[in-house]
Design a protein around this motif. Structure first.
Motif, PDB file in Angstrom:
ATOM      1  N   HIS A  75       0.604  -0.952   0.139  1.00 56.38           N
ATOM      2  CA  HIS A  75       0.188   0.014  -0.038  1.00 56.38           C
ATOM      3  C   HIS A  75       0.719   1.203   0.091  1.00 56.38           C
ATOM      4  N   SER A  76       1.851   1.362   1.090  1.00 51.29           N
ATOM      5  CA  SER A  76       3.041   2.060   0.731  1.00 51.29           C
ATOM      6  C   SER A  76       3.705   2.960  -0.240  1.00 51.29           C
ATOM      7  N   GLN A  77       3.440   1.325  -1.924  1.00 51.57           N
ATOM      8  CA  GLN A  77       4.088   1.875  -2.386  1.00 51.57           C
ATOM      9  C   GLN A  77       3.010   2.220  -3.488  1.00 51.57           C
ATOM     10  N   MET A  78       1.927   2.283  -3.966  1.00 49.69           N
ATOM     11  CA  MET A  78       0.644   2.385  -4.485  1.00 49.69           C
ATOM     12  C   MET A  78       1.698   3.618  -5.921  1.00 49.69           C
ATOM     13  N   LEU A  79       1.261   4.576  -5.144  1.00 48.75           N
ATOM     14  CA  LEU A  79       2.327   4.847  -6.381  1.00 48.75           C
ATOM     15  C   LEU A  79       3.067   5.429  -6.869  1.00 48.75           C
ATOM     16  N   ILE A  80       4.156   4.431  -6.738  1.00 48.76           N
ATOM     17  CA  ILE A  80       5.461   3.988  -7.625  1.00 48.76           C
ATOM     18  C   ILE A  80       5.482   3.065  -8.374  1.00 48.76           C
ATOM     19  N   ALA A  81       5.610   3.107 -10.167  1.00 49.16           N
ATOM     20  CA  ALA A  81       5.391   2.440 -10.541  1.00 49.16           C
ATOM     21  C   ALA A  81       6.301   1.417 -10.342  1.00 49.16           C
ATOM     22  N   GLY A  82       6.461  -0.131 -10.671  1.00 48.95           N
ATOM     23  CA  GLY A  82       7.634  -0.570 -10.042  1.00 48.95           C
ATOM     24  C   GLY A  82       7.033  -2.259  -9.953  1.00 48.95           C
ATOM     25  N   GLU A  83       7.739  -2.965  -9.219  1.00 49.29           N
ATOM     26  CA  GLU A  83       7.181  -4.752  -9.235  1.00 49.29           C
ATOM     27  C   GLU A  83       8.108  -4.933  -7.963  1.00 49.29           C
ATOM     28  N   ILE A  84       7.550  -5.452  -6.992  1.00 55.34           N
ATOM     29  CA  ILE A  84       8.523  -6.293  -6.415  1.00 55.34           C
ATOM     30  C   ILE A  84       7.767  -8.022  -6.015  1.00 55.34           C
ATOM     31  N   ARG A  85       8.958  -8.862  -6.053  1.00 53.68           N
ATOM     32  CA  ARG A  85       8.801 -10.070  -6.685  1.00 53.68           C
ATOM     33  C   ARG A  85       8.064 -10.584  -5.235  1.00 53.68           C
ATOM     34  N   VAL A  86       7.210 -11.263  -4.546  1.00 53.35           N
ATOM     35  CA  VAL A  86       7.191 -11.641  -3.560  1.00 53.35           C
ATOM     36  C   VAL A  86       7.172 -13.671  -3.737  1.00 53.35           C
ATOM     37  N   LEU A  87       8.074 -14.034  -3.121  1.00 55.98           N
ATOM     38  CA  LEU A  87       8.715 -15.394  -2.935  1.00 55.98           C
ATOM     39  C   LEU A  87       8.620 -16.084  -1.713  1.00 55.98           C
ATOM     40  N   GLY A  88       7.734 -17.747  -1.572  1.00 57.53           N
ATOM     41  CA  GLY A  88       7.093 -18.001  -0.477  1.00 57.53           C
ATOM     42  C   GLY A  88       7.001 -19.888  -0.623  1.00 57.53           C
ATOM     43  N   SER A  89       6.280 -20.248   0.010  1.00 61.29           N
ATOM     44  CA  SER A  89       6.053 -21.883  -0.694  1.00 61.29           C
ATOM     45  C   SER A  89       4.984 -21.810  -0.264  1.00 61.29           C
TER      46      SER A  89
END
Ligand SMILES: [Zn+2]
Ligand SMILES: [Zn+2]
Length: 257
Positions: A75-89
């Motif tokens: 949510h804190s990054q909602m105005l910033i164009a980009g990508e976050i990878r989220v890894l887990g089982s």
């Protein structure tokens, strides 16, 4: 060079001294967050970084103290164009997709996109240009994975996440630069609440198993506030068996590898 920053070092009960355990790894130009409790943005900024620099979030399991801050981070990054990878089982990824959808955080208006990747036990995944992580199943929870990181210049770090003593993990940890391991409480507290032996590791057992595995550098964390242990008690009980390098981390402490 690789740096590990401890954003928190405590268990599920946060205190002014020890917030919920999470790590920030800086390696090969990447900033990698390992587990995502609350106030990640504030803590990352205290260390001189911006949350938008985090490229990857690695999650150990779905207990609240390890994932509850993920919606807030996105949510804190909602105005910033980009990508976050989220890894887990598989179970963790499934859970976190639903968690983000509850808040509508995968809708198009959210400029930071989340790319989930489910990992199997034993799978190796690339992190940035040169770093890698290999997963290991641990018996804390059905969704649990530990991570063996291969960082810059041959540095290897194994992070157990929450776990009881698990023999294959100590076999895997032989030769790593640093083992960061669950260390919930002193043995006195485990004897009072024996169910803890099934889900966490006592200082005493961690020292004994680390000594037998020939671990060079041991970093205990995820201290349970309910046990009210001082750093001196952590050191004293681990030192009954373990003679190698021992770092009892404070919140926001950096360890340079
Ligand atoms: Zn935990
Ligand atoms: Zn847990």
């Amino acid at each position: 060079m690789a740096d590990i920053y401890f954003l928190g070092t405590g268990g599920s009960v946060a205190t002014p001294q020890r917030d919920n355990t999470s790590l920030l790894l800086r390696t090969a130009g990447e900033l990698i967050l390992v587990d995502c409790p609350g106030s990640v943005g504030a803590k990352v900024r205290k260390l001189g970084f911006e949350p938008g620099q985090i490229t990857t979030v690695i999650l150990t399991h779905t207990h609240p103290d390890h994932v509850y801050g993920l919606p807030s981070l996105i949510h804190s990054q909602m105005l910033i164009a980009g990508e976050i990878r989220v890894l887990g089982s598989e179970a963790t990824v499934h859970f976190c997709r639903r968690l983000l959808d509850l808040f509508g955080l995968r809708r198009r208006k959210i400029k930071t996109r989340v790319r989930f990747q489910a990992l199997r036990p034993g799978q190796t995944v690339r992190l940035g240009k040169t770093a890698e992580a290999r997963t290991l199943a641990v018996p804390h929870h059905l969704s649990s994975l530990a991570y063996h990181f291969y960082l810059d210049e041959g540095r290897e770090v194994l992070f157990s996440g929450d776990t009881p003593i698990h023999e294959p993990l100590f076999e895997d940890a032989r030769g790593v630069s640093c083992l960061i391991h669950d260390a919930g409480a002193p043995d006195r507290f485990f004897k009072k609440y024996p169910i803890l032996y099934l889900i966490h590791t006592s200082f005493l057992d961690l020292g004994r198993w680390s000594a037998e595995a020939g671990i060079g550098c041991l970093v205990p964390c995820h201290f349970l506030a309910e046990a009210a242990s001082s750093a001196a008690e952590v050191r004293c009980e681990i030192r009954r068996h373990f003679k190698g390098c021992l770092i009892v981390p404070r919140d926001l402490q950096r360890i340079r590898l």
